[in-house]
Scaffold this active site. Sequence first.
Site, PDB file in Angstrom:
ATOM      1  N   ASP A  33       0.820  -1.209   0.000  1.00 26.16           N
ATOM      2  CA  ASP A  33       0.000   0.000   0.000  1.00 26.16           C
ATOM      3  C   ASP A  33       0.856   1.262   0.000  1.00 26.16           C
ATOM      4  O   ASP A  33       2.060   1.218   0.261  1.00 26.16           O
ATOM      5  CB  ASP A  33      -0.877   0.034   1.258  1.00 26.16           C
ATOM      6  CG  ASP A  33      -1.865  -1.112   1.333  1.00 26.16           C
ATOM      7  OD1 ASP A  33      -2.219  -1.664   0.277  1.00 26.16           O
ATOM      8  OD2 ASP A  33      -2.290  -1.447   2.457  1.00 26.16           O
ATOM      9  N   TYR A  50       5.920 -10.161   6.654  1.00 24.61           N
ATOM     10  CA  TYR A  50       5.746  -8.743   6.933  1.00 24.61           C
ATOM     11  C   TYR A  50       6.120  -8.455   8.375  1.00 24.61           C
ATOM     12  O   TYR A  50       5.876  -9.260   9.278  1.00 24.61           O
ATOM     13  CB  TYR A  50       4.295  -8.314   6.700  1.00 24.61           C
ATOM     14  CG  TYR A  50       3.934  -8.120   5.251  1.00 24.61           C
ATOM     15  CD1 TYR A  50       4.043  -6.875   4.642  1.00 24.61           C
ATOM     16  CD2 TYR A  50       3.476  -9.186   4.474  1.00 24.61           C
ATOM     17  CE1 TYR A  50       3.709  -6.688   3.305  1.00 24.61           C
ATOM     18  CE2 TYR A  50       3.144  -9.013   3.139  1.00 24.61           C
ATOM     19  CZ  TYR A  50       3.261  -7.764   2.563  1.00 24.61           C
ATOM     20  OH  TYR A  50       2.941  -7.597   1.237  1.00 24.61           O
TER      21      TYR A  50
END
Length: 330
Positions: A60, A124
């Site tokens: 993002d 992540y």
Amino acid sequence: MGSARARYLVYFQYLGTGFNGVAAVRGAQRAVGVQNFLEEAAERLNSVEPVKFTISSRTDAGVHALSNAAHLDVLRRPGLPPFSAQVLAEALNTHLRHPAIRVVKAFRVPDDFHARFAATSRTYLYRLATGCLRPGQLSLFERNLCWALRADSLDVTAMREAAGHLLGTHDFSAFQSAGSTAQSSVRTLRHISVFPSPASPFVLPEESRKLQFWSLEFESQSFLYRQVGSALVLRGRGCGGAKAPAADWALGSQVRRMTAVLVAVGLGALAPTQVKAILESRDPLGKHQKCVAPAHGLFLKSVLYRDLGKRRSLQSRAPQASRDEPPPPC
């Protein structure tokens, strides 16, 4: 002698601040993605055909990457041999026009290799800081690299218990944007950990006594990317029981939604068992699952292409790799 086409796997990193995500933004818009700059640098390779980067893992706007990956094809003019992987990486870095992007390593790979579909694992990392009781208390050098919480502490034991409910194969519909067009929201979360991080070297000693840094890690073969819909982005103390948090509207990812829920548990706004209920509800419109942790605390840490038993990653094994040998097939 015909033209020499070669496919490469390229690892690259970036600070996501100021980018509209990793994917290229096409058209006359002012926003740009990391891919725009990579492909602009690749134009200087003088490929017979335009070079396009196929990104392994989309991130993002505002999200960082310690190690993302992409494959690209370079078709040189007749009579010219393919670039070595090392020369390709050096050439891309030479022509990159943005200081927040760096190509780390490149490998020659087979022509049918696909950076997205061949990945066997993605990890992540999300960074938190507690003890930020006043606005502006966090060091300037950390503000775009972690989520600053006003709380003095987190109930890490409760967060770990809650994380256990997310492990394994589940329908993660509750952690995707409402109106998602994804064909399936079933994913397998292989690993979640919540652990204290070392004191930041970018924080003054007198400030570091009041601050504690934390890290959350998530590993899966793939995650749900942002889809059609919007979610509340919270700052300050977190989702649920937040103290007048500032908010804006943005698209969010599965990892940021899970982080927000775990932080809510750490702040006492949710019980660990409620996370299981949220997951089983498959409802993305619930009060807590609509919350999304700020993008600037999230890092794509690694993308793996090895057999999971051997786990050859960029960070742990690439320095010993032969310069032009591709990673072994998945």
